[in-house]
Scaffold this active site. Sequence first.
Site, PDB file in Angstrom:
ATOM      1  CB  CYS A   1      -0.911   0.033   1.243  1.00  0.00           C
ATOM      2  SG  CYS A   1      -1.925   1.375   1.295  1.00  0.00           S
TER       3      CYS A   1
ATOM      4  CB  CYS B   1      -0.598   2.516   4.031  1.00  0.00           C
ATOM      5  SG  CYS B   1      -2.054   2.042   3.302  1.00  0.00           S
ATOM      6  CG  ASP B   2       3.179   1.471   4.359  1.00  0.00           C
ATOM      7  OD1 ASP B   2       2.728   1.945   5.334  1.00  0.00           O
ATOM      8  OD2 ASP B   2       3.076   0.150   4.018  1.00  0.00           O
TER       9      ASP B   2
END
Length: 310
Positions: A133, A136-137
């Site tokens: 992701c 997200c990261d």
Amino acid sequence: MTKEVDVVIIGAGPAGMTAAVYAARANLKTVLLDRGIYGGQMNNTADIDNYPGFVEVQGPELGEKMYQTVQNAGASYEYGDVQAVKLEGDYKRVITDSEEYLAPAVIIATGSEHKHLNVPGEEIYSGHGVSYCAVCDAAFFRDEDVTVIGGGDSAIQEGLYLAQSAKSVTVVHRRDQLRAKPELQEKAFKHPKIKFVWNALTEEIIGEDGKVSGIRYKDKVSGEEKEFATKGVFIYVGVLPVTKALDGLDILDENGWIPTDELMRTRQEGIFAAGDVRPKDLRQVTTAVGEGSVAGQEAYNYLQAKGFLK
Ligand code: NAP
């Protein structure tokens, strides 16, 4: 205690949420279940620029707006990790980790999840440099060299997203041509921070001090084993259906997807499917929403025709 409703919708991504809107607006007692937060894959998508009506919108924001529509329609959104769906005559019993529901109609909109590469290093460094992701990261890899594995829409779209903050993005693909749509390819080829390693079969994600430090791959053309250093590995090698809990129903194809007719009816009367969980080429918010509306409306038509609605 079993909750009795008209329709249970499993999965609160764009397909499930739209199905809930149509079912609730047809006055069906509607429960929308999800094992996480509503929004589905939209929560892992940075920018959506192909959903008409929004020139550009962040995935989670579009999810939030859809959820508001669900609430306005009057559907009940509940937490539930579905363990099984069982047939009981004309009814279906939906068993979650905390509740049981009985309904004459069920709509399955459980979507798909990221496939794993299954190479050494992938599992142990997951969360320590291996990610599925970018949204997200990406922030953990600001000004670092990162790698994306895959050649489809997800790999290229998320590679472009990573390139906004990373020092460089190397796309490792197993062939010499991308599968991604032409406009994404064009943007990636033009991007000064994105480079490509072609015909590369990833064999290992290498680590040092508990974190990802590089990748080892086989060059398919020369047969050589090669390595390069990278701090983050984002894996986008396709998707698998989320249908494990439905094994007991005779509605899955040989790969676990749920085929339907054009009215979203599965092989089992009163069970409908919509969105990414169906076998198809175009997994988009637009297609999920369209199918969700058909499934919600067809659930109503089914209940009406069978005399379930008084
Ligand atoms: P995908 O289209 O199935 O692409 C998977 C990619 O991973 C392919 O390039 C494939 O290589 C590669 N791959 C598969 N198994 C591999 C392995 N074991 N090792 C190395 N590489 C491997 O999956 P996706 O990109 O996740 O997209 C899924 C669906 O969502 C698609 O329908 C896509 O169109 C849609 N989507 C659309 C958008 C958008 O419209 N902006 C964005 C994201 C996703 P080969 O090419 O050699 O098969």
